[in-house]
Design an enzyme around this catalytic site. Structure first.
Site, short mmCIF file in Angstrom:
data_model
loop_
_atom_site.label_atom_id
_atom_site.label_comp_id
_atom_site.label_asym_id
_atom_site.label_seq_id
_atom_site.Cartn_x
_atom_site.Cartn_y
_atom_site.Cartn_z
N ARG A 166 98.91 -17.98 103.12
CA ARG A 166 98.19 -17.90 104.40
C ARG A 166 99.14 -17.42 105.49
O ARG A 166 100.26 -17.92 105.63
CB ARG A 166 97.64 -19.27 104.78
CG ARG A 166 96.85 -19.18 106.08
CD ARG A 166 96.32 -20.51 106.50
NE ARG A 166 97.38 -21.38 106.96
CZ ARG A 166 97.17 -22.63 107.31
NH1 ARG A 166 95.98 -23.16 107.21
NH2 ARG A 166 98.16 -23.38 107.75
N ARG A 214 101.18 -22.69 103.23
CA ARG A 214 101.19 -22.63 104.71
C ARG A 214 102.53 -22.02 105.13
O ARG A 214 103.56 -22.70 105.09
CB ARG A 214 101.06 -24.02 105.30
CG ARG A 214 99.69 -24.69 105.14
CD ARG A 214 99.75 -26.08 105.73
NE ARG A 214 98.44 -26.68 105.96
CZ ARG A 214 97.90 -27.61 105.18
NH1 ARG A 214 98.53 -28.03 104.12
NH2 ARG A 214 96.72 -28.13 105.48
N ASP A 266 89.97 -28.08 109.63
CA ASP A 266 89.52 -27.52 110.91
C ASP A 266 88.00 -27.48 110.99
O ASP A 266 87.43 -27.71 112.06
CB ASP A 266 90.10 -26.11 111.09
CG ASP A 266 91.48 -26.16 111.70
OD1 ASP A 266 91.64 -26.83 112.73
OD2 ASP A 266 92.41 -25.56 111.14
N HIS A 278 100.72 -33.82 111.36
CA HIS A 278 101.89 -33.19 110.74
C HIS A 278 102.52 -34.13 109.71
O HIS A 278 102.77 -33.76 108.56
CB HIS A 278 102.90 -32.83 111.84
CG HIS A 278 104.18 -32.26 111.32
ND1 HIS A 278 105.29 -33.04 111.12
CD2 HIS A 278 104.49 -31.02 110.91
CE1 HIS A 278 106.25 -32.27 110.63
NE2 HIS A 278 105.79 -31.04 110.50
N CYS A 300 90.64 -25.49 100.53
CA CYS A 300 92.04 -25.88 100.60
C CYS A 300 92.31 -26.92 101.66
O CYS A 300 93.44 -27.27 101.93
CB CYS A 300 92.93 -24.65 100.79
SG CYS A 300 92.64 -23.80 102.34
C1 PEP Z 1 92.23 -26.57 107.12
O1 PEP Z 1 92.02 -26.39 108.31
O2 PEP Z 1 91.45 -27.19 106.37
C2 PEP Z 1 93.47 -26.06 106.52
C3 PEP Z 1 93.67 -26.14 105.22
O3 PEP Z 1 94.42 -25.55 107.34
P1 PEP Z 1 95.39 -26.44 108.27
O4 PEP Z 1 95.25 -27.87 107.83
O5 PEP Z 1 96.75 -25.91 108.05
O6 PEP Z 1 94.85 -26.18 109.63
MG MG Z 2 93.14 -24.90 109.38
#
Ligand code: PEP
Ligand code: MG
Length: 538
Positions: A281, A225, A432, A119, A494
């Site tokens: 998103r 986000r 992710d 975070h 992204c």
């Molecule tokens: C990701 O998972 O790459 C992404 C952009 O989403 P977050 O970092 O918000 O999970």
């Molecule tokens: Mg993600």
């Protein structure tokens, strides 16, 4: 000639040498661009330490270079105390949405836990604020308001300094300097734009960040986000009410409070990015990030919801997950609670229509997170489309919008040909995708990654640089399979890798349409995208 070596130079010198040699006709513009190390441009975009001042200080701890720049300030351990000093540095074991306001006020952020996509790291990069995360050797005692580094104890109010570009933590106050963005820098950007193929978008959640990124040359938003839009003031209260509601009625009541905030935010962002695509998103928080941990906040929430504090505590305990990153987040939330998706779709479409009335060209692209099967996407797409039609009918006008998905679960990449049938675009969420492909928790990898790197098991941190041999195969598969059914499928990235030059080169090679990165990395990405195109095509 006996020997030659590359001249060592600062980012500013690098730009000046290339532009001067171009002006003197010694090199052409392609060569001038090739002489730019895109990563080094970072030095031109953030404050740096005065090199002389640095000599008289000591490095007390080493963390991850989570968000570049230099910061110096007095230690505070609690976000709501960031105002206490003119220049404060927020020191936390880790941060959560409750800390957002303090993070904004502080000069910089230091956390003992968390990786490059924690975070603290993600939010700080978005703000362009210096952050060192995962400095595991620091011991923080919130009760005593002290921290220990290299055997020395520091108390609230003591001065320390952070280098967000190296991850170093220094003792005391170290003078910082603001390097100016010169005309030469603009010239490099002009050359880059001439050679680029991919667009560069930005990851931004506020109109301010969108404007900053646009000034840096961003052509749209690749990731907004929406959960980050619920962090502040009254909104977080309504958000918590929504999360802790036990039935649809309670959730709908809270969602009604959230709708106007969302709509106003989207209007601001669409306006700041007028004429460019804005990928919004849908909600993707690990819910535990939002629940209040402090007794006073829990009490306030209980009063607001008309329930006892024990009930609030029980609900918080209910929400606790063993593995929140693999838990009830992403589209799974929208599937369990369709009313959340409907509210967000309504806010996006209403915002775009409100701007249309004012003659402002808003181009929304609605993105569904954490999709692993086409059925998940279809479920959400049906809600989004029917909500949009409802709003069009109510307002008596329409706008064009796109509907797409993140590709961030390995199964989504493997089944991209199915998923593409429901999507206008793909955006690779490589944070992710890396987590799930390597099986490294984004939040905990900081504990072992330094050993992996120092022992040569990994050459680079896969959360910073795309693991081309592994994760890269899934990206390639996603692009190929997706475009096998939709040849014109728009594809972008992204995840944090979207601002890292070697990863950008890889994206260009695979034929992605755009990369998206935090505002302060946009110029770096523009140069890297142009260099990649020259390498692959020119
Ligand atoms: C990701 O998972 O790459 C992404 C952009 O989403 P977050 O970092 O918000 O999970
Ligand atoms: Mg993600």
């Amino acid at each position: 000639m006996l020997q030659t070596r590359n001249g060592k130079r600062t980012g500013a010198a690098m730009v000046k040498i290339a532009v001067d040699m171009l002006a003197q006709g010694m090199i052409d513009d392609k060569t001038a661009l090739a002489r730019i190390d895109a990563n080094k441009l970072d030095e031109l975009l953030h404050p740096i330490f005065d090199t002389d001042a640095l000599k008289s200080t000591t490095v007390l701890a080493q963390g991850l270079p989570a968000s570049p720049g230099a910061a110096t300030g007095q230690i505070v351990f609690f976000a709501d105390e960031a105002m206490k000093y003119e220049k404060s540095l927020l020191v936390r074991i880790e941060t959560s949405p409750e800390d957002l306001e303090g993070m904004n006020i502080a000069q910089g952020i230091l956390t003992a836990r968390g990786g490059m996509t924690s975070h603290a790291a993600v939010v700080a990069r978005g703000m362009g604020k210096c952050c060192v995360s995962g400095a595991g050797s620091i011991k923080i005692d919130y009760k005593a308001r002290t921290m220990t580094m290299s055997g020395k104890t520091f108390s609230e109010g003591d001065w320390i300094s952070l280098n967000g570009s190296t991850g170093e933590v220094y003792e005391g106050k170290v003078q910082t300097m603001n390097p100016g963005v010169t005309g030469d820098f603009g010239k490099v950007m002009e050359i880059a734009d001439h050679f680029t193929r991919m667009n560069v978008r930005t990851n931004a959640d506020t109109p301010h960040d969108a404007r900053v990124a646009r000034e840096f040359g961003a052509q749209g938003i690749g990731l907004c986000r929406t959960e980050h839009m619920f962090f502040e003031g009254e909104r977080i209260k309504a958000m918590r009410e929504m999360i802790l509601s036990s039935d649809t009625k309670g959730r709908e009541k809270a969602l009604t409070k959230l709708l106007p905030y969302q709509r106003a935010d989207f209007e601001g962002i669409f306006e700041a990015m007028e004429g460019f695509g804005v990928t919004v998103r849908l909600l993707d928080p690990p819910l535990h990030e939002f629940v209040p941990h402090q007794q006073a906040t829990q009490k306030e929430l209980a009063n607001e919801m008309g329930i006892s504090i024990d009930m609030v505590k029980n609900k918080i305990a209910d929400l606790e997950e063993f593995n929140p990153m693999l838990g009830h987040r992403g589209c799974r939330l929208g599937i369990t609670y369709p009313e959340i998706t409907a509210m967000q779709a309504r806010a996006i479409i209403e915002a775009a229509l409100n701007l249309k009335v004012k003659g402002i060209d808003a181009r929304p692209e609605i993105m569904v997170p954490l999709v692993g099967t086409v059925a998940e996407l279809k479920n959400q797409a049906d809600i989004i489309r029917s909500t949009a039609e409802k709003v069009f009918a109510e307002k008596g006008m329409r706008i064009d919008y796109l509907l797409g998905t993140m590709i961030e679960i390995p199964r989504a990449a493997l089944t991209a040909d199915h998923i593409a049938t429901e999507a206008d675009f793909f955006s690779f969420g490589t944070n992710d995708l890396t987590q799930m492909t390597l099986g490294y928790s984004r939040d905990d990898a900081g504990k072992f990654l330094p050993d992996y790197l120092s022992k040569g098991i990994l050459k680079q941190d896969p959360f910073q640089v795309i693991d081309q041999n592994g994760v890269g195969q899934l990206i390639e598969m996603g692009v190929t399979r997706g475009r096998s059914v939709k040849p014109d499928l728009k594809v972008g990235i992204c995840g944090e890798h979207g601002g890292e030059p070697s990863s950008i080169e890889f994206c260009d090679k695979l034929g992605l349409n755009y990369v998206s990165c935090s505002p302060f990395r946009v110029p770096i990405a523009r140069v890297a995208a142009a260099q990649a195109n020259i390498k692959h095509r020119k």
